[in-house]
Design a protein around this motif. Structure first.
Motif, mmCIF file in Angstrom:
data_model
loop_
_atom_site.group_PDB
_atom_site.id
_atom_site.type_symbol
_atom_site.label_atom_id
_atom_site.label_comp_id
_atom_site.label_asym_id
_atom_site.label_seq_id
_atom_site.Cartn_x
_atom_site.Cartn_y
_atom_site.Cartn_z
ATOM 1 N N LEU A 51 0.832 -1.206 0.000
ATOM 2 C CA LEU A 51 0.000 0.000 0.000
ATOM 3 C C LEU A 51 0.865 1.254 0.000
ATOM 4 O O LEU A 51 0.405 2.339 -0.308
ATOM 5 N N PRO A 75 -1.677 -3.739 -8.121
ATOM 6 C CA PRO A 75 -2.914 -4.431 -7.732
ATOM 7 C C PRO A 75 -2.741 -5.943 -7.622
ATOM 8 O O PRO A 75 -3.322 -6.565 -6.730
ATOM 9 N N ARG A 78 -1.149 -6.809 -4.411
ATOM 10 C CA ARG A 78 -2.070 -6.661 -3.282
ATOM 11 C C ARG A 78 -3.008 -7.850 -3.140
ATOM 12 O O ARG A 78 -3.508 -8.146 -2.067
ATOM 13 N N ARG A 79 -3.278 -8.518 -4.266
ATOM 14 C CA ARG A 79 -4.217 -9.640 -4.204
ATOM 15 C C ARG A 79 -3.651 -10.824 -3.436
ATOM 16 O O ARG A 79 -4.384 -11.746 -3.098
ATOM 17 N N LEU A 91 -18.340 -2.118 3.442
ATOM 18 C CA LEU A 91 -19.183 -1.215 2.644
ATOM 19 C C LEU A 91 -20.598 -1.331 3.184
ATOM 20 O O LEU A 91 -21.214 -2.392 3.129
ATOM 21 N N LEU A 102 -16.748 -9.133 -3.001
ATOM 22 C CA LEU A 102 -16.000 -8.085 -3.718
ATOM 23 C C LEU A 102 -14.592 -8.511 -4.159
ATOM 24 O O LEU A 102 -14.241 -8.339 -5.331
ATOM 25 N N ILE A 106 -13.194 -8.791 -8.035
ATOM 26 C CA ILE A 106 -11.991 -8.105 -8.502
ATOM 27 C C ILE A 106 -11.060 -9.088 -9.203
ATOM 28 O O ILE A 106 -10.397 -8.760 -10.185
ATOM 29 N N GLU B 201 -15.803 5.517 -0.976
ATOM 30 C CA GLU B 201 -15.417 4.483 -0.014
ATOM 31 C C GLU B 201 -15.182 3.144 -0.710
ATOM 32 O O GLU B 201 -14.191 2.463 -0.463
ATOM 33 N N GLU B 202 -16.131 2.832 -1.601
ATOM 34 C CA GLU B 202 -16.035 1.569 -2.315
ATOM 35 C C GLU B 202 -14.778 1.524 -3.176
ATOM 36 O O GLU B 202 -14.085 0.497 -3.253
ATOM 37 N N VAL B 205 -11.715 0.993 -0.863
ATOM 38 C CA VAL B 205 -11.596 -0.391 -0.399
ATOM 39 C C VAL B 205 -11.164 -1.299 -1.548
ATOM 40 O O VAL B 205 -10.278 -2.136 -1.401
ATOM 41 N N SER B 206 -11.787 -1.087 -2.714
ATOM 42 C CA SER B 206 -11.453 -1.931 -3.859
ATOM 43 C C SER B 206 -9.980 -1.815 -4.215
ATOM 44 O O SER B 206 -9.316 -2.808 -4.522
ATOM 45 N N LEU B 208 -7.585 -1.012 -2.189
ATOM 46 C CA LEU B 208 -6.800 -1.647 -1.129
ATOM 47 C C LEU B 208 -6.703 -3.146 -1.330
ATOM 48 O O LEU B 208 -5.688 -3.758 -1.032
ATOM 49 N N ILE B 209 -7.773 -3.770 -1.809
ATOM 50 C CA ILE B 209 -7.721 -5.217 -1.948
ATOM 51 C C ILE B 209 -7.406 -5.652 -3.371
ATOM 52 O O ILE B 209 -7.690 -6.771 -3.750
ATOM 53 N N GLY B 210 -6.778 -4.760 -4.122
ATOM 54 C CA GLY B 210 -6.155 -5.222 -5.371
ATOM 55 C C GLY B 210 -6.954 -5.015 -6.642
ATOM 56 O O GLY B 210 -6.731 -5.727 -7.620
ATOM 57 N N ALA B 211 -7.882 -4.058 -6.652
ATOM 58 C CA ALA B 211 -8.594 -3.785 -7.896
ATOM 59 C C ALA B 211 -7.699 -2.966 -8.825
ATOM 60 O O ALA B 211 -7.021 -2.042 -8.381
ATOM 61 N N LEU B 300 -3.019 5.826 -3.440
ATOM 62 C CA LEU B 300 -3.309 4.689 -2.564
ATOM 63 C C LEU B 300 -2.468 3.484 -2.961
ATOM 64 O O LEU B 300 -2.281 3.239 -4.126
#
Lengths: 220, 300
Positions: A51, A75, A78-79, A91, A102, A106, B201-202, B205-206, B208-211, B300
């Motif tokens: 991050l 990305p 991060r996965r 959310l 989610l 992704i 927000e979405e 978060v997305s 952060l988790i690798g989108a 980010l």
């Protein structure tokens, strides 16, 4: 495997948050990152999960140098991590199922495949009967369990939790830690930031934990 | 291939779901875009129908070909006219015929009486196949150069005038399209920007988790495209209704002139152009908004 070599992090206009940190984490370790508020725990976790990028030094994650990764590759790095935050970062405009699905979406997993894995993850944290519920209707402990389900649903190699029990009372906190230990038992590398390492640990865990104690941005 | 399909199907479903949840706002958006788009579309329909009108006029414009008084090659000119590809028909009026007509006509008899001898030349009255001003001008120029021709004259200047007005109309359509297109890009872009803000927000978060960035962009781009398409359909509906409404009055006027002229409804290709440009504008608006707004999340 995660390897930090002389890693420093400085935010613009700020003192050095982390100073020449070096350590290694093996696959399957259970690691506690401890220290007072402002010691640099969150920054360390952010560096591990890709991050943030280090100001100097090298961060190797599975032999990939994070500093040399292109922005488009971040990305995918991060996965490999399941992230659990103190404030959950759920959310609130979608139900439990949709929160957990989610990360799978992704990753391009949808439909029946995704549904099976979401239910398995919800089952593991004991929230299977709440899949249609909105997160706001859950208790603090349940919300954190939901966040764990979201973090593990895509079966990451690393699980990173930033003060996962900070807002919870003792009973809930113990429960959350049990869940995290359970993932370490099946081979996931688990990294937990907290003020101090827990005093009461199950004996099979106590022998294998690693503690990184931070003080003013330095490992001690 | 199936991954690609998934990547596009999923955001499309998401966006359609969101639009259904905010049905009122979505329909209002369609209306705004529709009204904006139908202004140039209506003007275009009017201009297009007027230019159709010039093609169908019954009193076709002619070219008058006056020969020199001493011209002796009348038969050659006649032969030339006969084999000319662009000429539909022609009529010859000799100077004697014209002179006797002039003497018999009450209005011109006095003038004719005061003249000692016939001043009139032989003349051909030519009806060309195509009456477009360009074609008329070209024919006139060509004939003016022929041997024995004193003057080649285009009778119908009104064709030229109407054509000039139509050109002006087309320019007005173009200017309207450009201005309103810009307005639409701004309106759609702003709507998308607001949506990005509510989904901040979405997006965080997305990420952060690798989108990936394309994953985050796609739903908003689809939203823009759907707004454009919906707006285009709304514009089409408005345009059709307006044309039908106008046709009641147009029919009355046309009947007074014993004509069966009616405004034509938009045809296949203009429907396609309308929908494609609406969709394109929607995409463009959201593309700008998404790129500018998501740059804020870049760190980010």
């Amino acid at each position: 495997m995660i390897k930090f070599d002389q890693v420093s992090k400085r935010y613009p206009g700020n003192y050095e948050t982390l100073k020449r940190i070096s350590f290694e984490i093996e696959q399957g370790d259970l690691v506690f990152v401890t220290g007072a508020s402002g010691a640099g725990k969150s920054t360390l976790l952010k560096l591990i999960a890709g991050l943030e990028r280090p100001t100097s030094g090298t961060v190797l994650i599975n032999n990939q140098n994070v500093s040399q990764l292109k922005a488009a590759a971040i990305p995918y790095l991060r996965r490999q991590f399941g992230l659990i935050f103190q404030d959950h970062k759920l959310l609130y405009d979608r139900n439990c199922y949709e929160n957990v699905v989610l990360p799978l979406n992704i990753n391009g997993i949808i439909g029946e495949d995704a549904a099976k894995r979401v239910r398995a993850a919800l089952d593991k944290v004991g929230l299977l009967d709440k899949e249609k519920a909105m997160p706001i209707t859950l208790s603090g402990g349940e919300q954190q369990r939901l966040a764990i389900a979201r973090a593990v649903v895509s079966r990451p190699a690393f699980l990173i939790a930033d003060e996962p029990t900070g807002n919870l009372d003792e009973n809930y906190a113990a429960e959350i830690l049990e869940f995290l230990y359970a993932f370490q038992q099946v081979g996931v590398t688990v990294i937990i930031a907290s003020h101090e390492a827990p005093k009461h640990l199950p004996p099979e865990i106590a022998s294998s934990i690693k503690v990184l104690h931070l003080q003013h941005g330095e490992l001690v | 291939m199936s991954l690609w399909l998934t990547q596009h199907q999923q955001p499309l479903k998401l966006v359609i779901g969101r639009m259904r949840n905010n049905l009122m706002a979505t329909l209002l958006m369609f209306c705004v875009i529709g009204v904006t788009l139908c202004l140039p579309a209506i003007l275009y329909t009017v201009v297009d129908n007027l230019s159709r009108l010039t093609g169908g006029v019954e009193s076709k414009p002619q070219i008058s070909l006056f020969l020199k008084l001493d011209a002796s090659n009348k038969t050659e000119i006649e032969a030339q006219l006969k084999k000319h590809a662009d000429i539909a028909s022609f009529e010859f009026v000799s100077k004697d015929d014209a002179w006797s007509k002039m003497q018999q006509d009450k209005n011109t008899a006095d003038a004719a009486a005061s003249l000692e001898k016939n001043p009139l030349p032989d003349a051909f009255y030519i009806t060309p196949k195509k009456v477009s001003p360009d074609n008329m001008a070209r024919l006139q120029e060509e004939m003016q150069k022929w041997d024995g021709v004193e003057l080649a004259q285009v009778d119908a200047n009104w064709v030229k005038r109407l054509d000039t007005i139509l050109k002006l109309g087309k320019k007005a359509v173009f200017v309207l399209v450009v201005l309103l297109g810009f307005a639409l890009i701004t309106v759609i872009g702003n709507t998308i920007r607001l949506q990005i803000m509510t989904q901040r927000e979405e997006i965080e978060v997305s990420k952060l988790i690798g989108a990936t960035n394309p994953f985050i962009r796609r739903p908003f781009l689809y939203a823009g495209v759907l707004y454009g398409l919906g707006g285009g359909l709304a514009a089409l509906l408005i345009l059709t209704l307006v044309t039908l409404l106008f046709n009641f009055s147009v029919a009355e006027i046309a009947d007074l002139y014993a004509s069966n002229f009616r405004l034509h409804l938009p045809n296949g290709s203009s429907i396609l152009v309308l929908l494609a440009s609406a969709t394109g504008l929607g995409w463009l608006g959201s593309y700008f908004a998404v790129n500018r707004t998501l740059a804020q999340f870049e760190n980010l």
